[in-house]
Every structure is written in structure tokens, then in C-alpha cells.
Design an enzyme around this catalytic site. Structure first.
Site, short mmCIF file in Angstrom:
data_model
loop_
_atom_site.label_atom_id
_atom_site.label_comp_id
_atom_site.label_asym_id
_atom_site.label_seq_id
_atom_site.Cartn_x
_atom_site.Cartn_y
_atom_site.Cartn_z
N ASP A 13 2.33 -23.82 50.68
CA ASP A 13 3.26 -23.58 49.57
C ASP A 13 4.08 -24.81 49.17
O ASP A 13 5.21 -24.70 48.69
CB ASP A 13 4.23 -22.42 49.90
CG ASP A 13 3.49 -21.13 50.19
OD1 ASP A 13 2.40 -20.94 49.62
OD2 ASP A 13 4.01 -20.33 50.98
N LYS A 16 0.93 -27.38 45.82
CA LYS A 16 -0.40 -27.97 45.59
C LYS A 16 -0.94 -27.60 44.22
O LYS A 16 -1.53 -28.43 43.52
CB LYS A 16 -1.39 -27.47 46.67
CG LYS A 16 -1.02 -27.91 48.07
CD LYS A 16 -1.95 -27.31 49.12
CE LYS A 16 -1.76 -25.83 49.33
NZ LYS A 16 -0.49 -25.42 49.91
N GLY A 40 -1.96 -18.94 47.60
CA GLY A 40 -1.39 -18.58 46.31
C GLY A 40 -0.88 -19.87 45.70
O GLY A 40 0.09 -20.45 46.18
N HIS A 41 -1.61 -20.38 44.71
CA HIS A 41 -1.26 -21.67 44.10
C HIS A 41 -0.73 -21.40 42.70
O HIS A 41 -1.45 -20.87 41.85
CB HIS A 41 -2.49 -22.58 44.06
CG HIS A 41 -2.99 -22.94 45.43
ND1 HIS A 41 -4.10 -23.72 45.64
CD2 HIS A 41 -2.51 -22.65 46.66
CE1 HIS A 41 -4.29 -23.87 46.95
NE2 HIS A 41 -3.34 -23.23 47.58
N GLN A 224 -3.42 -23.93 52.14
CA GLN A 224 -2.54 -23.94 53.31
C GLN A 224 -1.97 -25.36 53.53
O GLN A 224 -1.69 -26.02 52.54
CB GLN A 224 -3.26 -23.40 54.56
CG GLN A 224 -3.52 -21.90 54.51
CD GLN A 224 -4.76 -21.49 53.73
OE1 GLN A 224 -5.83 -22.01 53.95
NE2 GLN A 224 -4.63 -20.55 52.83
P1 GDP Z 1 1.05 -24.03 46.73
O1 GDP Z 1 0.55 -22.87 47.53
O2 GDP Z 1 1.14 -25.27 47.55
O3 GDP Z 1 0.30 -24.24 45.46
O4 GDP Z 1 2.55 -23.66 46.33
P2 GDP Z 1 3.07 -22.24 45.75
O5 GDP Z 1 2.62 -22.12 44.35
O6 GDP Z 1 2.74 -21.16 46.69
O7 GDP Z 1 4.62 -22.45 45.85
C1 GDP Z 1 5.27 -23.50 45.20
C2 GDP Z 1 6.30 -22.90 44.24
O8 GDP Z 1 7.18 -23.92 43.81
C3 GDP Z 1 5.68 -22.35 42.98
O9 GDP Z 1 6.45 -21.27 42.55
C4 GDP Z 1 5.78 -23.51 41.98
O10 GDP Z 1 5.84 -23.07 40.63
C5 GDP Z 1 7.08 -24.11 42.40
N1 GDP Z 1 7.20 -25.56 42.20
C6 GDP Z 1 6.24 -26.53 42.35
N2 GDP Z 1 6.79 -27.75 42.19
C7 GDP Z 1 8.10 -27.55 41.93
C8 GDP Z 1 9.20 -28.43 41.71
O11 GDP Z 1 9.09 -29.65 41.75
N3 GDP Z 1 10.42 -27.86 41.50
C9 GDP Z 1 10.60 -26.52 41.49
N4 GDP Z 1 11.83 -26.06 41.28
N5 GDP Z 1 9.59 -25.65 41.68
C10 GDP Z 1 8.36 -26.17 41.93
P1 IMO Z 2 -1.14 -21.78 50.26
O1 IMO Z 2 -2.53 -22.32 49.99
C1 IMO Z 2 1.70 -20.37 53.23
C2 IMO Z 2 0.03 -18.34 56.74
C3 IMO Z 2 0.38 -16.89 56.90
C4 IMO Z 2 0.40 -16.81 58.42
C5 IMO Z 2 -0.75 -17.73 58.81
C6 IMO Z 2 -2.05 -17.00 59.11
O2 IMO Z 2 -0.60 -20.96 49.17
O3 IMO Z 2 -0.25 -22.87 50.72
P2 IMO Z 2 -3.84 -15.86 57.50
O4 IMO Z 2 -3.72 -14.71 56.57
O5 IMO Z 2 -4.28 -17.13 56.88
O6 IMO Z 2 -4.66 -15.53 58.73
O7 IMO Z 2 -2.33 -16.09 58.06
O8 IMO Z 2 -0.93 -18.62 57.74
N1 IMO Z 2 -0.58 -18.70 55.43
C7 IMO Z 2 0.08 -19.34 54.45
N2 IMO Z 2 1.36 -19.72 54.37
N3 IMO Z 2 0.84 -20.67 52.25
C8 IMO Z 2 -0.46 -20.33 52.34
O9 IMO Z 2 -1.39 -20.74 51.45
C9 IMO Z 2 -0.89 -19.60 53.47
N4 IMO Z 2 -2.07 -19.08 53.85
C10 IMO Z 2 -1.86 -18.54 55.06
O10 IMO Z 2 1.62 -16.60 56.34
O11 IMO Z 2 1.59 -17.37 58.91
MG MG Z 3 1.11 -20.94 48.04
#
Ligand code: GDP
Ligand code: IMO
Ligand code: MG
Length: 429
Positions: A13, A16, A40-41, A224
Site C-alpha cells: 500500500d 504503487k 489493491g492498487h 505487496q
Molecule cells: P498500492 O497498493 O501500493 O498501490 O497503494 P494503495 O492504493 O493500496 O494505497 C495508497 C493510497 O494512497 C491510495 O488511496 C492512493 O490514492 C493514495 N496515494 C498515493 N500517493 C499519494 C500521495 O502522494 N498523497 C496522498 N495523500 N495519497 C496518495
Molecule cells: P498491495 O499490492 C497490504 C497482507 C495481508 C496480510 C498478509 C497475508 O495493495 O500493496 P494474504 O491474503 O496475502 O495471504 O495476507 O499480507 N497483504 C497486504 N497488505 N497491501 C497488500 O497489497 C497486501 N496483500 C496482502 O494484510 O497481513
Molecule cells: Mg494496496
């Protein structure tokens, strides 16, 4: 070299999705290499928010081909649902999205096993997403799984599901005291999925390698993060695949000989979802403030993310195992308004300085973080287009991170929108 990698360098999270979407116009192909719909990207572009689980984060750009490689695990129902949601937002998949014929399939007994195991573990649970990721990779390693290319053959589905359910049902009944699962409806359901997904199943390794040979540019997208990597993360509190650079190669079929830049995405602080050690976690009011300011709730499960200060010990380890050439620093804007910001620069173990990054989760859980303190800043960063315009305190903070990690930034992200970024270098430069 024409292949670059973008991967998570903390506990997932990191942002990415945003970084991949931002760099995607420079690429011909964006390819996911591992993980499943546990990812979840989030991409926020043109006023629309897209949450991508298995579909690569290049999909919003019409001219980019998107591939999901052999290293991913696919829940066909979840994938079809994700495609439908995206189609409603105007995304077209025809001839520009392909999934590897070698990618393993997640069946309902995988998610059921995932949930039962977690329930049985009680307070010792891993906090998985419950989506069947671990059990599907277990079947892959156990050589009892089914791959996307085989989803087109009813007999193969039948053999696989029947054999696996014979075992699963014994566990469900006698170990977990739970409902058993019938094979026949799953066989029919998955054969139908196979028919629907047939136009998208391909030998993605050959597609991507041909493209590279033809001089095309490829961006490999990790899921991840380093600390959730099954080998290098905080085992056993990890996911079941390699979200590191090695996983990008083995999960795509692209040889590392093509790799140029390896971009590690890192938040300006830290978050983690699920159980496991997190040395810099802030339990109190400060952690809650970060959670609210950063909107730190899971993109897949909606769970509140645990929040803390940046952990440079863990991040430096991630730089090493991934060969990170640049950091994409995200969410720096979230830190505006904090009087004091801290960065963990070492751990104490039993009162003495710990060497390196502990392999053992129990040791990491006991590690006491040693912090360097920084003066905060109040100005909002989201509207600033140049690093020179940042408050001095913000510049001091990021300069320290860069110096500590001995790696430069490729981008500093200051908002969720595609354009809220200060881009310092291109992805293929
Ligand atoms: P990922 O799994 O690495 O793609 O990250 P996620 O999408 O799960 O979580 C990142 C969250 O931060 C998302 O809600 C993005 O929209 C948000 N985000 C990404 N970059 C920034 C930033 O520079 N500032 C803020 N405030 N939000 C950001
Ligand atoms: P992105 O790509 C954050 C975590 C779960 C749990 C552990 C194992 O959005 O960064 P799993 O269901 O994979 O067997 O769970 O890994 N986890 C993540 N945490 N971002 C993710 O993906 C994750 N994918 C799995 O919360 O701790
Ligand atoms: Mg994510």
C-alpha cells in the site's frame, strides 16, 4: 535497457498503483508479476478513482498493453468482476489485456481454507485477506494446482477439483468441524469462467519477450512489498509470493538481463495491514492522526491500516534485497501539520544496537526503534510543483532519507491524483 520495475518497499500500500499509472505512458507494456486480488492498487485520474486488484495499473492508458504474468494467482470470478467494474468506467480490455496460461487458479476451497485456518489460529492469526492466496500458492508449490491454460478443458478442471476437494473435505469435516464443499458446481462454474476468459489467456512470457526484442519498453509492476515478501519479509507474517525484484523476473519470464531501473515505492511514513511485528507502529493519538490524514484504510478489505513513522532500517534492507535504484516517495503531503516527525535509524535488541534487519519475527517484535527527530512543517505540499518551493523542514527530512538509503528519488508524490507529483527522473532513463 528497456525494462524497469516498480515494487513496494515496505508492507504494501505504498502507492504503487499511482506511481505505475504515472509512469505508464512511457511504457508499451505494464505487467503484474505476482500476488492476486489481495492487492489493491489505487489510481486517481481525471477525477475518477480506479481500484485495481489483478488488472495492471497501466490499464487506464489506452495505448498500453497490460499483462498478468505466470507468477500471479487468479480468482476468475474476482477477475471478471473487476473487469466489469472497469468496463463500466470506460476501460476496454480487448486485445490489450492478457493473462498468463501458466498463472495458477484460486478455487473456492482455497479461500475457504484460508478463512478456516485464520479462524482456528485465533489471536495468532496472520490477518490475511482471506481470499485464498496462501492456499493457492500452496497447491502451486505442491504441484496440485490448475493453471489458466487448463481452465479451457473440463476434464482437467474436474480431475483437479475432485482430487483437491477429497483432501479439503477431510480437513473441513474432521479438523475444522466445518461444511464440506461439493465438486460438481465448481467444475461447471469454472468451466464457464474459462470460456469467458479464453480471449485473454495467452503465453505472456513470449509476448513480453518479443516486445523487448522489438525494442519496446516494459514496466513490471509488483504487488505487496518487501516486508511482505515470503523470503525476505517478516515471516510468517507475509504473503505467499515474492514481491521483490526476484519475483518480478520469475513471475513474468523477463530475464534480469533486461532490467534497468528498479523503483522502490515508499511512503514518507509506514503502514501495515494484518498481524505481525511493526517496530515503528504508533498505537495512540498520533497513529490515529496519521490514519485519518493519510486515509489509511485498505483498498481491498477496508481494514484500518496500522500506522507509524518511517522505518529506515527496514527500508534500507528492502533497498538491498531489491537492488533499488530509485525511491518513489509517496504521501509526503500527509505529514504537513505534524509538529515533529521521526525516522527510525536503528534498532536496539536487549539494550544493544542490533545488527542488520532481524530474520526472526519474534526478534523484530522485541526491537526497540531508535529515532532521529525532525521539525515538522505546516504548509500544504499538494499544490507545489517544484522541490525548491517545499518548506525547508520538508527538504531536510527527505534529504536525510536519501542520504541514509544512499539512493536518490525518482519522484516525490504529494497527492493521490496522477498529476500531484514532482517527477525527478523518467522510468527508463
Ligand atoms: P498500492 O497498493 O501500493 O498501490 O497503494 P494503495 O492504493 O493500496 O494505497 C495508497 C493510497 O494512497 C491510495 O488511496 C492512493 O490514492 C493514495 N496515494 C498515493 N500517493 C499519494 C500521495 O502522494 N498523497 C496522498 N495523500 N495519497 C496518495
Ligand atoms: P498491495 O499490492 C497490504 C497482507 C495481508 C496480510 C498478509 C497475508 O495493495 O500493496 P494474504 O491474503 O496475502 O495471504 O495476507 O499480507 N497483504 C497486504 N497488505 N497491501 C497488500 O497489497 C497486501 N496483500 C496482502 O494484510 O497481513
Ligand atoms: Mg494496496
Amino acid at each position: 535497457m528497456s525494462c524497469s520495475v516498480v515494487l513496494g518497499s515496505q508492507w504494501g500500500d505504498e502507492g504503487k498503483g499511482k506511481i505505475v499509472d504515472m509512469y505508464a505512458p512511457d511504457a508499451d507494456i505494464v505487467m503484474r508479476c505476482q500476488g492476486g486480488h489481495n492487492a489493491g492498487h489505487t489510481v486517481f485520474a481525471n477525477g475518477t478513482s480506479y481500484i485495481l486488484h489483478l488488472v495492471p495499473s497501466g490499464i487506464i492508458h489506452k495505448n498500453v498493453i497490460n499483462l498478468a504474468g505466470n507468477g500471479v494467482v487468479v480468482d476468475p470470478a474476482a477477475l471478471l468482476n473487476e473487469m466489469e467494474v472497469l468496463e463500466k468506467k470506460g476501460i476496454d480490455f480487448k486485445d490489450r489485456f492478457f493473462i498468463s496460461d501458466r498463472a495458477h487458479i484460486i478455487f473456492p476451497y482455497h479461500s475457504a481454507a484460508d478463512k478456516l485456518k485464520e479462524k482456528q489460529a485465533g489471536s495468532a492469526k496472520l490477518g490475511t485477506t482471506g481470499l485464498g492466496i496462501g492456499p493457492a500458492y500452496t497447491d502451486k508449490a505442491n504441484r496440485t494446482g490448475l493453471r489458466m491454460g487448463e481452465l479451457l478443458n473440463r476434464d482437467l478442471i474436474k480431475n483437479c477439483v475432485t482430487d483437491n476437494l477429497a483432501q479439503y473435505n477431510i480437513l473441513a469435516k474432521y479438523l475444522y468441524n466445518s461444511e464440506t464443499i461439493e465438486a460438481e458446481p465448481i467444475i461447471d462454474e469454472y468451466y464457464e469462467y474459462g470460456k469467458k476468459l479464453a480471449p485473454y489467456i495467452a503465453d505472456t512470457a513470449s509476448i513480453v519477450n518479443k516486445a523487448l526484442k522489438d525494442g519496446k519498453k516494459v514496466l513490471l509492476e509488483g504487488a505487496q512489498g518487501a516486508m511482505l515478501d515470503i523470503d525476505f519479509g517478516t515471516y510468517p507474517f507475509v504473503t505467499s509470493s515474492n514481491g521483490s525484484t526476484g519475483g518480478a523476473a520469475s513471475g513474468s519470464g523477463v530475464s534480469p538481463k533486461w532490467f534497468s531501473n528498479i523503483i522502490g515505492v515508499a511512503k514518507a511514513y509506514c503502514t501495515r495491514v494484518g498481524s505481525g511485528p511493526f517496530p515503528t507502529e504508533l498505537d495512540g493519538e498520533l497513529g490515529e492522526r496519521l490514519r485519518i490524514a493519510g486515509k489509511e484504510f485498505g483498498a481491498t478489505t477496508g481494514r484500518p491500516r496500522r500506522c507509524g513513522f518511517i522505518d529506515l532500517v527496514a527500508l534500507k534492507y528492502a533497498v538491498m534485497i531489491n537492488g533499488i535504484t530509485h525511491i518513489a516517495l509517496t504521501k509526503l503531503d500527509v505529514l504537513s501539520g505534524f509538529d515533529e516527525i521521526k525516522a527510525c535509524t536503528s534498532y536496539l535488541a536487549d539494550g544493544a544496537a542490533a545488527e542488520g534487519f532481524p530474520a526472526n519475527a519474534a526478534d523484530l517484535a522485541k526491537a526497540v526503534p531508535v529515532y532521529k527527530s525532525f521539525k515538522g512543517w505546516s504548509a500544504s505540499l499538494s499544490e507545489l510543483g517544484r522541490l525548491e518551493d517545499f518548506p525547508k523542514e520538508a527538504r531536510v527530512y527527505i534529504a536525510f532519507i536519501e542520504e541514509f538509503l544512499e539512493v536518490g528519488f525518482s519522484v516525490i508524490s504529494v497527492g493521490s491524483d496522477r498529476n500531484a507529483s514532482i517527477v525527478l527522473s523518467g522510468i527508463f532513463e
